[in-house]
Design an enzyme around this catalytic site. Structure first.
Site, PDB file in Angstrom:
ATOM      1  CG  ASP A 175       1.384  -1.145   3.512  1.00 26.01           C
ATOM      2  OD1 ASP A 175       0.523  -0.840   4.337  1.00 26.01           O
ATOM      3  OD2 ASP A 175       1.243  -2.047   2.655  1.00 26.01           O
ATOM      4  CG  HIS A 234      -1.891  -0.974   1.415  1.00 25.94           C
ATOM      5  ND1 HIS A 234      -1.741  -2.072   2.208  1.00 25.94           N
ATOM      6  CD2 HIS A 234      -3.130  -1.066   0.875  1.00 25.94           C
ATOM      7  CE1 HIS A 234      -2.850  -2.812   2.149  1.00 25.94           C
ATOM      8  NE2 HIS A 234      -3.698  -2.226   1.349  1.00 25.94           N
TER       9      HIS A 234
END
Ligand code: XLS
Ligand code: MG
Ligand code: MG
Length: 398
Positions: free
Chosen positions: A64, A61
């Protein structure tokens, strides 16, 4: 793991298009009723450990690796530079990037909220994700609209929300067309991922089938760029047969990417490692994908259990998940080539011998009656392959 035996070498593991998500390895065990059980871990360490295991691809992501406040700024470029260095250094490639449009408080009303400002921000996030994808050399972008829905009824107008969601996807595809042209790269494959519940109580695109309808609804300006990232458990969660859901995606030419894991029907998203709950169903899923020459990624979207330690994540969770996948994939090849299954399938396809009146329903039924017993024989044979019985594995009974 040594005592278990049967593991593959990193070289063998690297031959498969298996990707390890940043978020899966970094999952710390926290949940609504659960405190974390593992310390935080950064992308450098995750990429290094994936490389050692033989997981050739990495997915992430945006948030992330880059805090929401830093997205699109100078820090983003600096962090992406470090990600690229780690990928190069450890010989791992980035296959997929996904914009997080569910966790941050800005998405309280979802990525297609009533507020035009939030929707503009959603467009920025998905376009920025396309840029991150190209920068890292990815080929896929995933969208999981888990916040596209509601808890309380009546306030959200479904048709407006879906139109607004399509606007964000359209922005991403159009941005991608320009970016790809500019960079001389192919555009990304944009993949929608459905989940029937969680985190919203009611979800507007709850299944892969709903997403297929959405892709061909006329709302998307580039439906040819958009396909699916089904997740095995997400289909099971609503009670579907995952293999049938995948078959429908294959027929539509939309099976772009596949999140692999396991779990239970009609329960929350437990994200267990592939094959630990439904190995027979998994074998059958892989028979379907192998027979249809699926060449996309298998993304290990599971959560190492809270009972597994930080070192266990890389010593047990990931290598064992990869190895179960490889074994099931190879078994699927065995099932496809199996002479018993082949003969039975050919016989079924030839149909019962009958040359009488084609509308004589009794005679027609009778001519297929014995033949149809082969359905159960094929199912038995698949279990034999799964358990090794076809290779002579037996138990001596005293
Ligand atoms: C959550 C999803 C998520 C997506 C990527 O349930 O599986 O992890 O795969 O956002
Ligand atoms: Mg997923
Ligand atoms: Mg899941």
């Amino acid at each position: 793991m040594k005592a278990c035996g049967g593991s593959y070498s990193p070289e063998i593991r690297r031959k498969y298009f298996i990707s390890g998500p940043q978020w899966a390895a970094a999952y710390d065990g926290s949940a609504l009723f659960h405190a974390p059980t593992r310390p935080p871990i950064g992308f450098e360490e995750v990429i290094r450990r994936y490389s050692e295991i033989g997981i050739a691809y990495w997915s992430t992501h945006d948030t992330d690796i880059i805090r929401a406040e830093m997205l699109g700024g100078a820090e983003q470029a600096e962090i992406l530079g470090r990600v690229k260095a780690a990928l190069d250094n450890y010989g791992v490639r980035c296959s997929m990037v996904t914009a997080e449009t569910f966790h941050h408080a800005v998405w309280a009303a979802g990525p297609a909220a009533e507020s035009p400002n939030v929707r503009e921000y959603a467009k920025f996030r998905v376009c920025n994700n396309v840029d991150i994808g190209h920068d890292l050399g990815a080929s896929f972008a995933v969208y999981w609209p888990g916040s596209l829905g509601y808890f309380v009824q009546g306030a959200v107008e479904e048709t407006d929300t879906l139109r607004w969601y399509a606007e964000a996807l359209n922005a991403a595809c159009e941005h991608d067309i320009d970016a790809a042209r500019r960079l001389g790269r192919p555009p990304l494959k944009h993949c929608l991922e459905a989940k029937p519940f969680e985190p919203q109580a009611e979800i507007l695109l709850p299944t892969s089938d709903a997403m297929l309808a959405f892709i061909s609804s006329g709302l998307l300006t580039h439906p040819e760029m958009v396909g699916l990232n089904p997740e095995y458990l997400h289909e099971l969660m609503w009670g579907a047969a995952p293999r049938a859901a995948l078959a429908r995606a294959l027929l539509a030419g939309k099976l772009f990417h596949f999140d692999i894991n396991d779990g239970y029907r009609l329960k929350h998203d437990v994200d267990i490692g592939i094959g630990l709950v439904n190995p027979l169903d998994w074998l059958n899923v892989l028979v379907l994908l192998r027979s249809h020459n699926y060449t996309g990624p298998f993304n290990l979207d599971f959560k190492p259990p809270r009972t597994t330690s930080a070192s266990g994540v890389f010593e047990v969770s990931f290598p064992s998940a990869v190895d179960r996948f490889i074994t099931l994939w190879e078994m699927a090849g065995e099932a496809i080539a199996d002479p018993v299954i082949k003969e039975a399938t050919d016989a079924l396809k030839a149909g019962g011998e009958y040359s009488g009146d084609p509308r004589d329903v009794q005679a027609l039924t009778a001519s297929n009656r014995e033949l149809l017993t082969l359905h159960e024989l094929i199912a038995h044979r698949l279990v034999q392959i799964l358990l090794g019985l076809h290779r002579g594995r037996v138990f001596s009974i005293a």
